[in-house]
Design a protein around this motif. Structure first.
Motif, PDB file in Angstrom:
ATOM      1  N   GLU A 131       0.871  -1.172   0.000  1.00 37.68           N
ATOM      2  CA  GLU A 131       0.000   0.000   0.000  1.00 37.68           C
ATOM      3  C   GLU A 131       0.905   1.217   0.000  1.00 37.68           C
ATOM      4  N   VAL A 132       0.573   2.228  -0.801  1.00 37.31           N
ATOM      5  CA  VAL A 132       1.450   3.397  -0.929  1.00 37.31           C
ATOM      6  C   VAL A 132       0.701   4.669  -0.553  1.00 37.31           C
ATOM      7  N   TRP A 133       1.294   5.403   0.386  1.00 37.22           N
ATOM      8  CA  TRP A 133       0.821   6.733   0.753  1.00 37.22           C
ATOM      9  C   TRP A 133       1.799   7.733   0.154  1.00 37.22           C
ATOM     10  N   SER A 134       1.272   8.784  -0.444  1.00 38.11           N
ATOM     11  CA  SER A 134       2.124   9.801  -1.061  1.00 38.11           C
ATOM     12  C   SER A 134       1.833  11.176  -0.485  1.00 38.11           C
ATOM     13  N   TYR A 135       2.880  11.985  -0.414  1.00 35.32           N
ATOM     14  CA  TYR A 135       2.795  13.353   0.094  1.00 35.32           C
ATOM     15  C   TYR A 135       3.558  14.269  -0.859  1.00 35.32           C
ATOM     16  N   ARG A 136       2.953  15.368  -1.229  1.00 32.94           N
ATOM     17  CA  ARG A 136       3.652  16.378  -2.031  1.00 32.94           C
ATOM     18  C   ARG A 136       4.610  17.152  -1.130  1.00 32.94           C
ATOM     19  N   PHE A 137       5.788  17.470  -1.658  1.00 34.67           N
ATOM     20  CA  PHE A 137       6.749  18.286  -0.909  1.00 34.67           C
ATOM     21  C   PHE A 137       7.762  18.857  -1.888  1.00 34.67           C
ATOM     22  N   LEU A 138       8.584  19.770  -1.396  1.00 36.29           N
ATOM     23  CA  LEU A 138       9.668  20.331  -2.205  1.00 36.29           C
ATOM     24  C   LEU A 138      10.958  19.626  -1.797  1.00 36.29           C
ATOM     25  N   HIS A 139      11.434  18.723  -2.658  1.00 35.79           N
ATOM     26  CA  HIS A 139      12.659  17.995  -2.361  1.00 35.79           C
ATOM     27  C   HIS A 139      13.821  18.974  -2.322  1.00 35.79           C
ATOM     28  N   GLU A 140      14.555  18.930  -1.235  1.00 36.91           N
ATOM     29  CA  GLU A 140      15.672  19.858  -0.995  1.00 36.91           C
ATOM     30  C   GLU A 140      15.215  21.314  -1.113  1.00 36.91           C
ATOM     31  N   LEU A 146       7.033  13.938  -4.973  1.00 30.47           N
ATOM     32  CA  LEU A 146       6.180  13.118  -4.121  1.00 30.47           C
ATOM     33  C   LEU A 146       7.086  12.242  -3.265  1.00 30.47           C
ATOM     34  N   PHE A 147       6.786  12.171  -1.989  1.00 26.18           N
ATOM     35  CA  PHE A 147       7.471  11.227  -1.113  1.00 26.18           C
ATOM     36  C   PHE A 147       6.491  10.089  -0.892  1.00 26.18           C
ATOM     37  N   ASN A 148       6.893   8.878  -1.273  1.00 28.30           N
ATOM     38  CA  ASN A 148       6.017   7.709  -1.240  1.00 28.30           C
ATOM     39  C   ASN A 148       6.456   6.753  -0.134  1.00 28.30           C
ATOM     40  N   PHE A 149       5.493   6.343   0.681  1.00 28.39           N
ATOM     41  CA  PHE A 149       5.723   5.368   1.747  1.00 28.39           C
ATOM     42  C   PHE A 149       5.051   4.065   1.335  1.00 28.39           C
ATOM     43  N   TYR A 150       5.810   2.966   1.280  1.00 30.87           N
ATOM     44  CA  TYR A 150       5.295   1.659   0.903  1.00 30.87           C
ATOM     45  C   TYR A 150       5.137   0.795   2.161  1.00 30.87           C
ATOM     46  N   PHE A 151       3.897   0.344   2.425  1.00 28.35           N
ATOM     47  CA  PHE A 151       3.607  -0.483   3.596  1.00 28.35           C
ATOM     48  C   PHE A 151       3.259  -1.900   3.161  1.00 28.35           C
ATOM     49  N   ASP A 152       3.719  -2.880   3.938  1.00 27.11           N
ATOM     50  CA  ASP A 152       3.316  -4.256   3.651  1.00 27.11           C
ATOM     51  C   ASP A 152       1.902  -4.477   4.186  1.00 27.11           C
ATOM     52  N   ASP A 153       1.387  -5.699   4.011  1.00 25.14           N
ATOM     53  CA  ASP A 153       0.011  -5.988   4.430  1.00 25.14           C
ATOM     54  C   ASP A 153      -0.183  -5.897   5.938  1.00 25.14           C
ATOM     55  N   ALA A 154       0.898  -5.980   6.706  1.00 24.11           N
ATOM     56  CA  ALA A 154       0.812  -5.843   8.164  1.00 24.11           C
ATOM     57  C   ALA A 154       0.883  -4.377   8.598  1.00 24.11           C
ATOM     58  N   GLY A 155       1.086  -3.456   7.637  1.00 21.03           N
ATOM     59  CA  GLY A 155       1.144  -2.039   7.967  1.00 21.03           C
ATOM     60  C   GLY A 155       2.520  -1.542   8.344  1.00 21.03           C
ATOM     61  N   ILE A 156       3.562  -2.323   8.076  1.00 24.29           N
ATOM     62  CA  ILE A 156       4.947  -1.936   8.385  1.00 24.29           C
ATOM     63  C   ILE A 156       5.546  -1.227   7.174  1.00 24.29           C
ATOM     64  N   LEU A 157       6.246  -0.137   7.427  1.00 23.43           N
ATOM     65  CA  LEU A 157       6.918   0.603   6.357  1.00 23.43           C
ATOM     66  C   LEU A 157       8.067  -0.241   5.807  1.00 23.43           C
ATOM     67  N   ARG A 158       8.028  -0.549   4.518  1.00 20.29           N
ATOM     68  CA  ARG A 158       9.038  -1.403   3.903  1.00 20.29           C
ATOM     69  C   ARG A 158       9.939  -0.674   2.914  1.00 20.29           C
ATOM     70  N   PRO A 164       9.290  12.581  -9.089  1.00 15.98           N
ATOM     71  CA  PRO A 164       8.842  13.909  -9.512  1.00 15.98           C
ATOM     72  C   PRO A 164       7.320  14.017  -9.377  1.00 15.98           C
ATOM     73  N   ASP A 165       6.843  15.181  -9.050  1.00 16.35           N
ATOM     74  CA  ASP A 165       5.400  15.395  -8.923  1.00 16.35           C
ATOM     75  C   ASP A 165       4.811  15.630 -10.306  1.00 16.35           C
ATOM     76  N   PRO A 166       3.943  14.732 -10.779  1.00 13.12           N
ATOM     77  CA  PRO A 166       3.375  14.896 -12.124  1.00 13.12           C
ATOM     78  C   PRO A 166       2.519  16.152 -12.260  1.00 13.12           C
ATOM     79  N   LEU A 167       2.065  16.708 -11.145  1.00 13.15           N
ATOM     80  CA  LEU A 167       1.281  17.941 -11.191  1.00 13.15           C
ATOM     81  C   LEU A 167       2.097  19.091 -11.783  1.00 13.15           C
ATOM     82  N   TYR A 168       3.417  19.020 -11.638  1.00 12.18           N
ATOM     83  CA  TYR A 168       4.295  20.087 -12.125  1.00 12.18           C
ATOM     84  C   TYR A 168       5.044  19.701 -13.397  1.00 12.18           C
ATOM     85  N   ASP A 169       4.687  18.578 -14.000  1.00 12.74           N
ATOM     86  CA  ASP A 169       5.327  18.127 -15.241  1.00 12.74           C
ATOM     87  C   ASP A 169       4.494  18.608 -16.410  1.00 12.74           C
TER      88      ASP A 169
END
Length: 175
Positions: A131-140, A146-158, A164-169
């Motif tokens: 499962e992936v949660w994404s957050y918009r941010f300004l890298h550096e 987008l900063f993407n967090f990938y969680f396994d089925d148990a909810g642990i960050l893996r 790049p944010d496609p909104l700005y492409d």
């Protein structure tokens, strides 16, 4: 001076002063929030309004998140001690803050408590079983990302990933 004109001038002056105060809070929230350190929750809410997320932490402290997501690139954390007084106010969607996430240790709850609940659609990749949660941010503090967090089925960050944010492409916006 005519009393009606004087009254109108006073109202205009007060309106402009209030607008400038709001502009300062909107344009420089970290500086405004830092000025409130030591103040109670009511002072923070009077300045910034109701938070988007509230977390009561196990140690008796609490964290309010003021998220500008899904389209904004900032989320501000107001940290309160056990007495309800502000101890810090900062942008948590910065490179340094996002790098604090601990792969293999943090859970969905840890990510939500630190960065706020994601406001972008949650993705699920069945082949990866992530499962992936994404957050918009300004890298550096420069590149819309987008900063993407990938969680396994148990909810642990893996895994984490910066894309790049496609909104700005410009190529993506034409589609």
């Amino acid at each position: 001076m005519n009393p009606a004109i004087a009254g109108s001038a006073r109202r205009l002056t007060l309106t402009l002063a209030a607008a400038l105060l709001c502009a300062c809070t909107t344009l420089m929230p970290v500086q405004e929030g830092t000025k409130l350190v030591g103040q109670p929750k009511a002072a923070v809410q009077a300045t910034f309004g109701p938070p988007t997320d509230i977390f009561n932490l196990p140690d008796g402290t609490s964290r309010w998140i003021y998220s500008k997501q899904p389209l904004g690139q900032y989320a501000y954390a107001a940290e309160f001690d056990r007495n309800g007084n502000l101890t810090s106010f900062r942008n948590v969607l910065s490179s340094l803050e996002l790098y604090k996430a601990q792969v293999g240790t943090w859970t969905r709850e840890d990510v939500a408590e630190h960065f706020g609940v994601t406001r972008l659609p949650v993705e699920y990749y069945p082949r990866m079983r992530r499962e992936v949660w994404s957050y918009r941010f300004l890298h550096e503090d420069v590149w819309p990302s987008l900063f993407n967090f990938y969680f396994d089925d148990a909810g642990i960050l893996r895994q984490t990933q910066i894309t790049p944010d496609p909104l700005y492409d410009p190529d993506e916006r034409r589609r």
